[in-house]
Design an enzyme around this catalytic site. Structure first.
Site, short mmCIF file in Angstrom:
data_model
loop_
_atom_site.label_atom_id
_atom_site.label_comp_id
_atom_site.label_asym_id
_atom_site.label_seq_id
_atom_site.Cartn_x
_atom_site.Cartn_y
_atom_site.Cartn_z
N GLU A 1 -10.43 -2.69 4.42
CA GLU A 1 -9.10 -2.16 4.72
C GLU A 1 -8.98 -0.75 4.14
O GLU A 1 -9.75 -0.36 3.27
CB GLU A 1 -8.01 -3.03 4.07
CG GLU A 1 -8.06 -4.50 4.51
CD GLU A 1 -6.91 -5.35 3.91
OE1 GLU A 1 -6.33 -6.13 4.67
OE2 GLU A 1 -6.61 -5.23 2.72
N ASP B 1 0.79 -1.24 0.00
CA ASP B 1 0.00 0.00 0.00
C ASP B 1 0.82 1.30 0.00
O ASP B 1 1.81 1.40 0.73
CB ASP B 1 -0.86 0.07 1.27
CG ASP B 1 -1.56 -1.21 1.60
OD1 ASP B 1 -1.52 -2.15 0.80
OD2 ASP B 1 -2.15 -1.27 2.68
C1 FRU Z 1 -3.80 -3.76 2.67
C2 FRU Z 1 -3.15 -4.22 3.96
C3 FRU Z 1 -3.54 -3.29 5.09
C4 FRU Z 1 -2.41 -3.48 6.06
C5 FRU Z 1 -1.23 -3.66 5.15
C6 FRU Z 1 -0.19 -4.60 5.68
O1 FRU Z 1 -3.14 -4.19 1.54
O2 FRU Z 1 -3.52 -5.56 4.23
O3 FRU Z 1 -4.81 -3.54 5.64
O4 FRU Z 1 -2.26 -2.39 6.91
O5 FRU Z 1 -1.73 -4.15 3.92
O6 FRU Z 1 0.94 -4.60 4.89
#
Ligand code: FRU
Length: 541
Positions: free
Chosen positions: A246, A63
């Site tokens: 998320e 992300d």
């Molecule tokens: C989304 C996610 C988030 C988390 C991060 C962990 O892709 O799963 O929810 O904070 O990636 O790397």
């Protein structure tokens, strides 16, 4: 996302990575007679390396995080594991840009510590110094992120995620974690509570954070970002629930051409998007300082498991917007991948990239709200030579290879087609190489859908999900002409159709670069009204 599972697959991917290296990939090679791997310095020209998208110099990213504009710089932090090309202990990598096009890599901003890995989150400028972290009259940058305590997850507990803050008083170059962390402890039994997106709610003089909790969003408020109270919940029974929610985003936006103010709530979820895997849905409504209330018309669209999707491709996830972007712009960036296969795509030195930055706008057409996305106009700086296409019939396609002063398919393509009511067939852009691999993106008039077809685009052996079927999205537009605006990089295509009413983002991995470019047509005799093709320059020297 079950994070423990991600890490369990780690050994398998390390092994696959080793095989790649042994088979002649550009990973460090053992030189004869020594056990020391040769240090490989990235040159950004490795196979499949995006040329005008942001990708980390080496190793893993997912992300985008903490996007904030401050003092002439757009900050981009990102989920990063600097020791491997698969997901692992998360850090925040860091890059800055003055123009949203060229990026300067900076040292890692946040490292994991005894409270956990540093998961996704956001950053703001604390203009009023409500936190007291400011120095010498200068406002601090404050980041809010999730701690993920892996020993807790491994022990089968359910309280291993909590929210924390860190601040910087030197333009984001160094960061100090707040000693009172976590600022929102885990309630005790909530496995998935993460990805805080913090905003300043000027009307109420408060900080508001949107948190993804299980399969709903929670809003919390604070005066100082240190002490938080829960305001409300949103999402039960609304939108898609095929997976965990998320990376939310909440922001106000003025409806294009009016003075009407609405609010957008972006919710990423994994899995559960129509083309498979992780995807981004959104909701339109009003936030009153406590609750997010859906617009009644929009509410009808998101009943019974239905959702409104931001992107009809498979590779735009975890996208959120920049805080404090100048000129009231709402600028968005996503992670150009999908959790279905992101850890297995065939790159060796680094893994995954971001989308190009978009500018979002909200449109109201016949009473319906719809979010539009267009590439930021700053990208025009990358345009090199161009070719104008005039009105012509595209029966059987139009091969542009060789006719153009364009040596690679790194390009931006704008095409406008007439769409007579009785036309049945499809048209769009196709790239291919001498090995017979090809990728197509375009419009299907029979189904009234845009599509991306990577079924024969190159390597898909790394995942059965990658080239299972074409991705499609129903067209949102009644316009009489169909406009395609496509950005082609080495390993991706992004479509913005009908002036940003329909978007698609997908990646591909040809075994050798595409060098041939064609406007294709399947069936019928579509009429191209006009077109422009620009060669694009890469951003990595
Ligand atoms: C989304 C996610 C988030 C988390 C991060 C962990 O892709 O799963 O929810 O904070 O990636 O790397």
């Amino acid at each position: 996302m079950k994070f423990f599972q991600k890490s369990k697959s780690y050994l398998l991917f390390v092994f696959i990575g080793f095989l790649f290296a042994a088979c002649g990939g550009n990973e460090p090679k053992q030189s004869a007679g020594t056990q020391q791997p040769t240090k490989v310095v990235p040159n950004y020209h490795e196979q499949h390396r995006p040329q005008f998208h942001y990708s980390p110099p080496t190793k893993w990213t997912n992300d985008p995080n903490g996007m904030v504009y401050f003092d002439g710089e757009y900050h981009l932090f990102y989920q990063h594991y600097p020791d491997s090309t698969v997901w692992g202990p998360m850090h925040w990598g860091h890059a800055v840009s003055k123009d949203l096009v060229h990026w300067e890599n900076l040292p890692i901003a946040l490292y994991p510590d005894s409270l956990g890995y540093i998961f996704s989150g956001s950053a703001v400028v604390d203009w009023k110094n409500t936190t007291g972290f400011g120095k010498d009259g200068q406002p601090p940058l404050v980041a809010m992120f999730t701690y993920h305590y892996m020993p807790g997850e491994k022990a089968g507990k359910s309280d291993y995620q909590s929210q924390a803050i860190a601040y910087s008083t030197d333009r984001g170059r160094t960061w100090t974690k707040y000693e009172g962390n976590p600022v929102i402890p885990n309630p005790g039994n909530v496995k998935d509570i993460r990805d805080p997106k913090v905003i300043w709610d000027d009307a109420r003089n408060q900080w508001v954070v949107a948190l993804a909790v299980g399969q709903h969003i929670e809003f919390w408020n604070s005066k100082d970002m240190k002490s938080w109270s829960k305001l409300s919940e949103f999402g039960d029974g609304l939108g898609a629930h095929g997976g965990v929610w998320e990376c939310p985003d909440l922001f106000p936006i003025t409806v294009e051409g009016t003075k009407e103010k609405m609010w957008v709530l972006i919710v990423n979820l994994n899995p559960g998007q129509p083309n498979g895997g992780s995807g981004t849905q959104y909701f339109i409504g009003k936030f009153d300082g406590k609750n997010f209330n859906l617009d009644p018309g929009f509410a009808k669209k998101v009943q019974g498991g239905n959702a409104v999707w931001l992107d009809g491709g498979k590779d735009n996830y975890a996208g959120v917007t920049w805080s404090d972007a100048p000129d009231g712009r709402r600028l968005f960036l996503g992670w150009m991948s999908n959790w279905e296969y992101s850890q297995a795509v065939p790159t060796v030195l680094w893994r995954n990239a971001m989308t190009i930055p978009w500018s979002l706008s909200l449109h109201k057409t016949q009473g319906e709200y719809h979010l539009f996305g267009e590439p930021v106009q700053e990208l025009q700086a990358l345009r090199g030579t161009h070719v104008d296409l005039s009105k012509s019939n595209i029966r059987g396609g139009l091969d542009l290879t060789g006719q153009l002063d364009i040596s690679t398919t790194l390009s931006e393509i704008e095409l406008e087609f007439a769409k007579p009511d009785d036309y049945k067939g499809s048209f769009g852009v196709m790239v291919s190489n001498k090995k017979g691999e090809s990728y197509r993106i375009g419009y299907n008039a029979t189904t009234n859908q845009f599509f991306s077809d990577r079924l024969k685009a190159g390597d898909s052996s790394f995942s059965a999900e990658f080239a299972k079927q074409q991705s499609t999205i129903n067209r949102f537009s009644n316009a009489k002409t169909v406009k395609l605006h496509v950005f082609l990089d080495v390993a991706s295509a992004e479509l913005f159709a009908d002036n940003g009413a329909n978007m698609m983002t997908e990646t591909f991995f040809p075994s050798e670069d595409y060098t041939q470019l064609k406007i294709f047509s399947d069936g019928g005799n579509p009429e191209l009204l006009e077109g422009k093709i620009y060669q694009l320059m890469g951003i990595w020297k």
